[in-house]
Design a protein around this motif. Structure first.
Motif, PDB file in Angstrom:
ATOM      1  N   VAL A 122       0.744  -1.322  -0.094  1.00  0.00           N
ATOM      2  CA  VAL A 122      -0.027  -0.221  -0.043  1.00  0.00           C
ATOM      3  C   VAL A 122       0.888   1.209  -0.077  1.00  0.00           C
ATOM      4  O   VAL A 122       2.016   1.233   0.473  1.00  0.00           O
ATOM      5  N   ALA A 123       0.323   2.333  -0.220  1.00  0.00           N
ATOM      6  CA  ALA A 123       1.187   3.360  -0.369  1.00  0.00           C
ATOM      7  C   ALA A 123      -0.028   4.643  -0.491  1.00  0.00           C
ATOM      8  O   ALA A 123      -1.066   4.581  -0.933  1.00  0.00           O
ATOM      9  N   ALA A 124       0.342   5.583   0.340  1.00  0.00           N
ATOM     10  CA  ALA A 124      -0.631   7.044   0.407  1.00  0.00           C
ATOM     11  C   ALA A 124      -0.451   7.709  -0.552  1.00  0.00           C
ATOM     12  O   ALA A 124       0.854   8.238  -1.144  1.00  0.00           O
ATOM     13  N   VAL A 125      -1.492   8.497  -0.745  1.00  0.00           N
ATOM     14  CA  VAL A 125      -1.447   9.487  -1.780  1.00  0.00           C
ATOM     15  C   VAL A 125      -1.583  10.926  -1.343  1.00  0.00           C
ATOM     16  O   VAL A 125      -2.183  11.270  -0.550  1.00  0.00           O
ATOM     17  N   PRO A 126      -0.334  11.723  -1.345  1.00  0.00           N
ATOM     18  CA  PRO A 126       0.142  12.866  -0.238  1.00  0.00           C
ATOM     19  C   PRO A 126      -1.234  13.837  -0.545  1.00  0.00           C
ATOM     20  O   PRO A 126      -1.523  14.118  -1.503  1.00  0.00           O
ATOM     21  N   GLY A 127      -1.810  14.247   0.658  1.00  0.00           N
ATOM     22  CA  GLY A 127      -2.917  15.356   0.473  1.00  0.00           C
ATOM     23  C   GLY A 127      -4.217  14.966   0.038  1.00  0.00           C
ATOM     24  O   GLY A 127      -5.058  15.948  -0.100  1.00  0.00           O
ATOM     25  N   GLN A 128      -4.379  13.737  -0.348  1.00  0.00           N
ATOM     26  CA  GLN A 128      -5.798  13.149  -0.837  1.00  0.00           C
ATOM     27  C   GLN A 128      -6.526  12.460   0.155  1.00  0.00           C
ATOM     28  O   GLN A 128      -7.639  12.156  -0.426  1.00  0.00           O
ATOM     29  N   GLY A 129      -6.085  11.907   1.117  1.00  0.00           N
ATOM     30  CA  GLY A 129      -6.954  11.291   1.999  1.00  0.00           C
ATOM     31  C   GLY A 129      -7.181   9.757   1.307  1.00  0.00           C
ATOM     32  O   GLY A 129      -8.249   9.225   1.671  1.00  0.00           O
ATOM     33  N   ALA A 130      -6.361   9.424   0.638  1.00  0.00           N
ATOM     34  CA  ALA A 130      -6.524   8.227  -0.158  1.00  0.00           C
ATOM     35  C   ALA A 130      -5.246   7.472  -0.032  1.00  0.00           C
ATOM     36  O   ALA A 130      -4.248   8.056   0.033  1.00  0.00           O
ATOM     37  N   ILE A 131      -5.502   6.026  -0.476  1.00  0.00           N
ATOM     38  CA  ILE A 131      -4.304   5.261  -0.451  1.00  0.00           C
ATOM     39  C   ILE A 131      -4.328   4.300  -1.643  1.00  0.00           C
ATOM     40  O   ILE A 131      -5.636   4.075  -2.072  1.00  0.00           O
ATOM     41  N   VAL A 132      -3.316   3.753  -2.190  1.00  0.00           N
ATOM     42  CA  VAL A 132      -3.242   3.076  -3.362  1.00  0.00           C
ATOM     43  C   VAL A 132      -2.761   1.455  -2.952  1.00  0.00           C
ATOM     44  O   VAL A 132      -1.782   1.538  -2.151  1.00  0.00           O
ATOM     45  N   SER A 135       4.094   3.904  -5.837  1.00  0.00           N
ATOM     46  CA  SER A 135       3.875   5.377  -5.450  1.00  0.00           C
ATOM     47  C   SER A 135       2.745   6.269  -6.079  1.00  0.00           C
ATOM     48  O   SER A 135       2.740   5.908  -7.358  1.00  0.00           O
ATOM     49  N   GLY A 136       1.984   6.865  -5.204  1.00  0.00           N
ATOM     50  CA  GLY A 136       0.719   7.490  -5.794  1.00  0.00           C
ATOM     51  C   GLY A 136       0.687   8.894  -5.904  1.00  0.00           C
ATOM     52  O   GLY A 136       1.299   9.513  -4.772  1.00  0.00           O
ATOM     53  N   ARG A 137       0.738   9.633  -6.913  1.00  0.00           N
ATOM     54  CA  ARG A 137       0.749  11.307  -7.022  1.00  0.00           C
ATOM     55  C   ARG A 137      -0.603  11.523  -7.687  1.00  0.00           C
ATOM     56  O   ARG A 137      -0.670  10.834  -8.735  1.00  0.00           O
ATOM     57  N   MET A 138      -1.014  12.695  -7.329  1.00  0.00           N
ATOM     58  CA  MET A 138      -2.229  13.480  -7.932  1.00  0.00           C
ATOM     59  C   MET A 138      -1.665  14.414  -8.760  1.00  0.00           C
ATOM     60  O   MET A 138      -0.871  15.296  -8.488  1.00  0.00           O
ATOM     61  N   THR A 139      -1.792  14.366 -10.052  1.00  0.00           N
ATOM     62  CA  THR A 139      -1.317  15.470 -10.977  1.00  0.00           C
ATOM     63  C   THR A 139      -2.488  15.945 -11.685  1.00  0.00           C
ATOM     64  O   THR A 139      -3.316  15.393 -12.544  1.00  0.00           O
ATOM     65  N   ASN A 140      -3.101  17.342 -11.646  1.00  0.00           N
ATOM     66  CA  ASN A 140      -3.944  18.032 -12.601  1.00  0.00           C
ATOM     67  C   ASN A 140      -5.278  17.078 -12.279  1.00  0.00           C
ATOM     68  O   ASN A 140      -6.077  16.484 -13.275  1.00  0.00           O
TER      69      ASN A 140
END
Length: 1255
Positions: A508-518, A550-555
């Protein structure tokens, strides 16, 4: 800096493996199927152990029995091994039976008399080593043929001659003052004698080296000393270990071969001891300091990175780095458990016991904090047994095994997690979660608080991540073989929610600042979990499970980056790169290291489909950087543009890649934070021109902002100005290889004069708003202009006389400029005081300048200015000073003009004074004659009325018309002038004939010499027959038509016919040769270019170039480049070699590669020659027809038309047009169908011959 993490755990009981198993049944032995993840187990089904069966357990938990048989007597298993190539399984029993199970058939292939106490197959599965109850070592082949057998003997201890010189005895020790400090550290304080362990059971252990060349046997000799013997593959005793007290039976040879691991008891603790192959001790580490206990076994994984140590109730996993051993994981196990690593997968192992076995899969992970600014402190958490080591690399780059702070834990952590701020650390263990809050910004770092949260014991928790500062997610496996996510509230110190997932999760990995995990499933499926809504959404499936995600939110789009065990890097479903060893995703940037030891960066855009990955050949790409072999990424800190790498030996290295630095500079400029951009450039040695070149228009508009941000230190503005160059560094030095992902204002590139434009803008703003406080910056701007404006800067300094800033300004400008040039400039302002101050500040020798300045002080102003200008070499200005002094100094003006050759300037100054203008013009005319500029000298003399000198100058200049005119204007007797004019005309005519200017010579004969016959003959020589006939008619001499013109026409006809014949023969020979060469090249280009013509030459030889090639290739022979030059792409030709090559090309030697090019150029020159004579031939045909020579005109015209037709065909064949050539036939390529190696030439233009229709 890495920890071990458990990615999967499958627990199987014996009753679940095979039907009919009773509580009395037990597992005798287990092994892996190396070709898969299946496990094979031998089960004793009845209480007496006579019923044996072989079961295969697959990775999904399903199982089936492959075969069953009845044993002759109760026994124990010594070894179980499966051969994946033959699908056969070999079971070695204690009673000596060797059982082979293949295709459900069971066969006892052999029996060893007396029984077997230990057995082990070599890593290559070719040799079986057995230790018998009779005290011997037996080696057998895969077909169970004996190789060698040898007995254990007391004499074996003599194999390694470990000399005892009595160092442990008191009488051999120095006991004086300072004896302890003088003791040799290489000498042990106590010498062991091999006393047996208190837990000695007499077990024998065999362990092979990874390459299968040697194996070690641990055995108790004579009931009092345990000895480790090393044997070769052939069974020859190689060495015996030195005596070690308390040595236990556990033994494992590291597959890499450098050490043999064993366990000893010493001072109520257990130590791991290492032996070399020669039997000598080679280090070790503390294994357990709680209490003495028996170690059941040791086992290395296949890549020698993890050592498993089995106790009666637990199993520990140890790793090493930087010469330190770390306890990474600890598992509770039943009694009599053993560890077996997968032979191919180094992260997979199983723990088996008589009643169950558990499959574990591990992965390497780096527990690091957030990478979002401003919390990218680079906090790293390292597990070291029951101690948690923490280091914020941004504050203290402490290499392991050291750390900035360490905190004790109750258990060995299974996983650790760091909050986004790095101030909270979660340590997950078997009993629950420990939350540690610490302050790493203080010195020393200290713990602020600690709390303990207990979790459900029935759930096996494996991983943990921070969702935010107050929420923690824990991944666990429930009893129904599915995973669940437990949400822990740190404020309430309790479990706030449990989210069942319905499938097994690997990582598992957390998505920074999104309150979600992958989440990643065991099959590689990727899911996203919204913790607030407990919504699990499937995203996509990867080709194979990955070790790191690793999860990242882009746009507003979730991007998942995953690195597989095989080194494949994925962005969602897209494969970004292969052969990747480590990766790290930060805000706006993805970094990874390849197996080619290149650190690469990929800028994250709006979509993973738009990611631009640099290739390995991009040497000048800012996104690539070479790193040390085996380096791995530990963390990335974007706020300070750094990447921390760990080398294979364990030490850390912090680098500042250009990709991060330039990306930060670009973003700062876009935000108009010029101060941060400037400080970044200054710290990382980036050319400061980038501040302007990234956005030239914005930079000029933001001059006030830049000055206000950098005005805290005048040196900052000076540094920016002093590094300016008329060069666009965004093109030459720092090209943005992926500009589409970085917002950048639209602007044109810097135009010429960039430096002067910036300096002028800075000067204008500072003079208007900040003049008193920024005089130093204004002077710097003046001095940095191209060329430096020293006069303006000195003028500014002069205005400061009497103020405190005067001396500072003088010192500053002397620092910036060449003091000698600055002194001359100050002298040129006629300010002697300023010049004296600069000379003194520059520490010049007073004898060099003081007498000169004193003499100047005594002169009148105009004379002083003249002397200064003459001294500085400003001769034009000095002449103006003399002119200002008036008529009394005109003789001095004449001398100065003659000395400095200032004639033109003097003529301009005295253009309104006729008398003085004539004197200066005469001086100038004499000067022009001396310089052999006779044409201008003649004009000057004629202007002055000196016709004799003018005539002489015109004659030398070749101006016969002006010469004859000037001669006619010489005053004197008319007859004498006429005679002189006749002689001069005759001389000029002869000179013009020598120069082949027949037309001008004819005109002189007509006008001055009155020789019509000679004039007509000269016109005919000039091929101007029409003009010759006209002049014969004008002078009424028709006889010249037959006497002079007709013979000249016949002579010209003969010459032209001969020329046409030569052209035709040359064209025929050269076109034939060109076609022949092209045919040869098409038939066998290799033989032509390599110079090898052999009909029997082999045609199956590879043409691929190698480093051992000696024959020239098609490319190298044509270009003259050697093989090394062709491989490196570098030209090593000297000027001499180039000239030699050009001479070869110009000669066009027959048989050389330049012959065809030479012939084509020759045909081109032939066409140019025909074009140059076209008008003459056309005129000749017309005149022949006019003079009644029709047959001659017809013949000549036919010859010309035939040659023109041949030339047109030759142009089409010799100069074919190729694809890609311009409208005018210009281009460079290879002639299609002609042969390789000849550059494409534009076809020559053949001018049209206008035929006379009358003939």
């Amino acid at each position: 800096m890495r920890n071990l993490l458990e990615s999967s755990r499958k627990r199987l009981r014996l009753v679940d493996i095979a039907d009919g198993c009773t509580p009395e049944s037990r597992i005798l032995a287990t092994c892996w199927d190396a070709a898969s993840t299946d496990v094979l187990a031998v089960i004793a089904g009845e209480p007496d152990g006579l019923s044996l069966s072989l079961a295969r357990v697959q990775d999904d938990g399903s199982s089936h029995l492959e075969s069953s048989w009845a044993a002759s007597e109760p026994t124990e298993a010594r070894d179980l091994h499966h051969f994946s190539d033959t699908l056969a399984t070999i079971l070695v029993l204690r009673n000596g039976d060797l059982v082979k199970i293949e295709d459900s058939s069971v066969e006892i292939v052999g029996t060893v008399d007396g029984g077997i106490i230990a057995a082990s197959w070599s890593p290559d599965e070719e040799v079986l080593a057995l230790c018998t109850e009779q005290g011997s070592v037996l080696l057998m082949t895969r077909d169970f043929d004996p190789i060698h057998e040898t007995n254990f003997s007391v004499d074996d201890l003599k194999a390694s001659k470990h000399v005892n010189v009595g160092w442990g005895k008191a009488e051999t020790q120095f006991q004086g003052k300072g004896a302890k400090a003088m003791r040799d550290p290489t000498v042990p304080e106590k010498v062991d004698h091999g006393i047996a362990s208190q837990f000695e059971t007499g077990d024998v252990v065999i362990s092979w080296r990874g390459d299968g060349a040697y194996f070690a046997v641990s055995r108790l000799d004579v009931g009092k000393r345990r000895v480790v013997r090393t044997y070769s593959r052939e069974g020859v005793l190689d060495s015996v270990s030195e005596p070690v007290d308390g040595l236990q039976h556990a033994l494992s040879w590291r597959p890499s071969g450098n050490i043999i691991c064993a366990v000893r008891e010493m001072n109520d603790q257990l130590d791991m001891v290492f032996f070399e192959r020669n039997g000598l001790r080679h280090g070790g580490f503390l294994l357990n300091n709680d209490s003495l206990r028996r170690v059941n076994g040791l086992a290395w994984n296949s890549d020698s990175s993890i050592l498993a140590v089995s106790f009666s109730d637990k199993t520990q996993l140890w790793t090493t780095g930087n010469y330190h051993w770390y306890l990474k994981l600890e598992f509770s196990t039943p009694e009599s458990s053993s560890v077996c690593w997968h032979p191919e997968n180094p992260q997979r192992f199983m723990i088996s016991s008589p009643g169950l076995f558990t499959n574990h899969e591990l992965l390497w992970t780096t527990s690091a904090g957030a990478t979002l600014e401003p919390h990218d402190w680079g906090v790293i958490s390292i597990t070291d047994g029951r101690e948690l080591k923490l280091t914020p690399l941004r504050i203290a780059n402490v290499p392991p095994p050291m750390s900035l702070a360490s905190f004790p834990t109750e258990f060995v952590p299974r996983d650790t997690a760091l909050s986004s701020s790095g101030s909270s650390v979660a340590a997950l263990d078997a009993g629950g979660v420990s939350i540690i809050k610490w302050d790493f910004k203080k010195r020393p770092a200290s713990m602020k608080s600690s709390q303990r949260i207990h979790l459900d014991d029935s759930i096996h928790y494996r991983q943990t991540v921070f969702l935010d500062e107050i929420s923690l997610c824990v991944l666990g496996d429930s009893t129904n073989s599915t995973s669940l996510i437990t949400i822990i509230s740190l404020q309430d110190e309790s479990v706030s929610a449990e989210i069942p997932l319905g499938f097994l999760v690997a990582t598992v990995a957390a998505v920074p600042g999104q309150g979600a995990i992958v989440c990643q499933g065991l099959d590689g499926s990727i899911y996203s979990l919204n913790v607030a809504s407990a919504n699990v959404q499937p995203l996509f499936k990867l080709p194979s499970p990955c070790l790191t995600i690793s999860g990242r939110m882009t746009n507003s789009e979730l991007s998942v980056f995953a690195l597989s065990n095989g080194g494949k890097l994925y962005a969602n479903e897209r494969l970004l790169a292969s052969s990747v060893t480590s990766m790290w995703a930060s805000e706006g940037m993805l970094a990874f290291v390849t197996s080619q030891h290149i650190l690469k960066f990929v800028k994250l855009g709006s979509s993973v489909d738009d990611l631009n990955v640099p290739n390995d050949a991009a040497i000048l790409d800012e996104r690539c950087r070479n790193v040390e072999r085996g380096a791995r990424i530990v963390c990335v800190m974007p706020s300070i543009y750094s990447v921390v790498l760990q080398m294979p030996r364990g030490n850390l290295e912090t680098i500042y890649p250009r990709a991060l630095v330039l990306d930060g500079i670009r973003k700062s400029i876009v935000k108009k934070d010029y101060r941060r951009a400037f400080l970044t450039c200054r710290q990382h040695r980036v050319d400061l021109n980038i501040l302007h070149d990234l956005s030239p228009d914005a930079f000029l508009r933001d001059i006030p902002t830049i000055i206000s941000q950098l005005s805290s230190k005048a040196e900052f503005i000076d540094l920016v100005l002093s590094q300016l160059r008329d060069e666009d560094v965004t093109v030459t030095m720092y090209p943005d290889m992926d500009a589409s992902t970085v917002p950048r204002p639209a602007a044109s590139g810097p135009a010429p004069g960039k430096v002067n434009n910036i300096c002028e803008s800075v000067i204008t703003y500072l003079r208007e708003h900040m003049l008193p406080s920024h005089v130093q910056n204004i002077i710097t701007a003046y001095c940095c202009k191209l060329p430096p404006d020293h006069e303006a800067s000195l003028g500014l300094i002069s205005s400061l006389k009497g103020s405190d800033r005067y001396d500072e300004a003088i010192t500053h400008i002397c620092f910036l400029s060449d003091v000698n040039k600055l002194y001359d400039t100050a002298l040129g302002t006629y300010d002697l005081e300023l010049a004296l101050t600069i000379a003194q500040r520059a520490q010049k020798d007073p004898r060099e300048y003081l007498p000169f300045l004193q003499s100047l002080q005594k002169m009148v102003p105009l004379r002083r200015q003249f002397v200064i200008d003459d001294h500085l070499g400003r001769h034009k200005k000095a002449l103006q000073g003399l002119h200002a002094m008036g008529d009394p100094v005109f003789p001095e003006v004449e001398q100065y003009v003659t000395k400095k050759a200032l004639y033109q300037d003097a003529l301009g100054l005295y253009r309104y004074d006729t008398e003085k203008l004539k004197k200066l013009t005469a001086l100038y005319a004499d000067y022009l004659v001396m310089e052999n500029r006779h044409r201008e000298a003649g004009f000057a003399y004629e202007n002055l009325g000196r016709h004799s000198e003018a005539s002489e100058s015109y004659q030398k200049a070749g101006l016969w018309r002006e010469c004859l005119f000037s001669t006619s204007q010489i005053p004197g007797d008319a007859e004498a002038t006429t005679a002189q004019l006749q002689d001069l005309a005759q001389s000029l005519a002869s000179e013009l004939i020598e120069l082949k200017d027949y037309t001008s010579a004819a005109q002189i004969n007509f006008d001055y010499l009155k020789n019509v016959s000679e004039g007509v003959r000269l016109l005919c020589r000039a091929s101007k027959f029409s003009e010759a006939m006209r002049m014969a008619s004008v002078h009424r001499e028709p006889s010249l038509l037959t006497e002079v013109i007709d013979p000249c026409l016949i002579d010209s006809l003969a010459t032209t016919s001969e020329l046409l014949a030569d052209c035709r023969s040359q064209l025929t020979a050269q076109t034939t040769r060109v076609l022949e060469l092209r045919e040869k090249k098409l038939e066998d280009p290799l033989a032509y270019f390599d110079g090898t013509i052999d009909a029997d030459a082999p045609d199956d030889v590879s043409l691929a170039p190698t480093n051992a090639s000696t024959s020239a290739s098609l490319f190298t022979r044509y270009t003259g480049a050697t093989l090394a030059t062709a491989l490196t792409g570098a030209s090593r030709k000297t000027a001499k070699n180039r000239r030699k090559e050009e001479r070869k090309r110009a000669r066009g030697k027959k048989g050389s590669v330049y012959e065809e090019e030479y012939l084509l150029n020759s045909i081109r020159r032939l066409i140019e020659r025909v074009n140059s004579t076209r008008e003459e031939m056309q005129h000749l045909v017309e005149c022949l027809y006019r003079r009644g020579m029709r047959e001659s005109a017809v013949g000549l015209q036919r010859l010309v038309e035939e040659l023109m037709g041949r030339l047109e065909k030759a142009v089409e064949v010799m100069f074919p047009k190729v694809e890609g050539m311009g409208e005018r036939g210009e281009g460079v390529g290879v002639v299609g169908g002609v042969g390789e190696g000849v550059p494409v030439q534009s076809p020559p233009v053949l001018e049209k011959f206008e035929s006379l229709s009358l003939v």
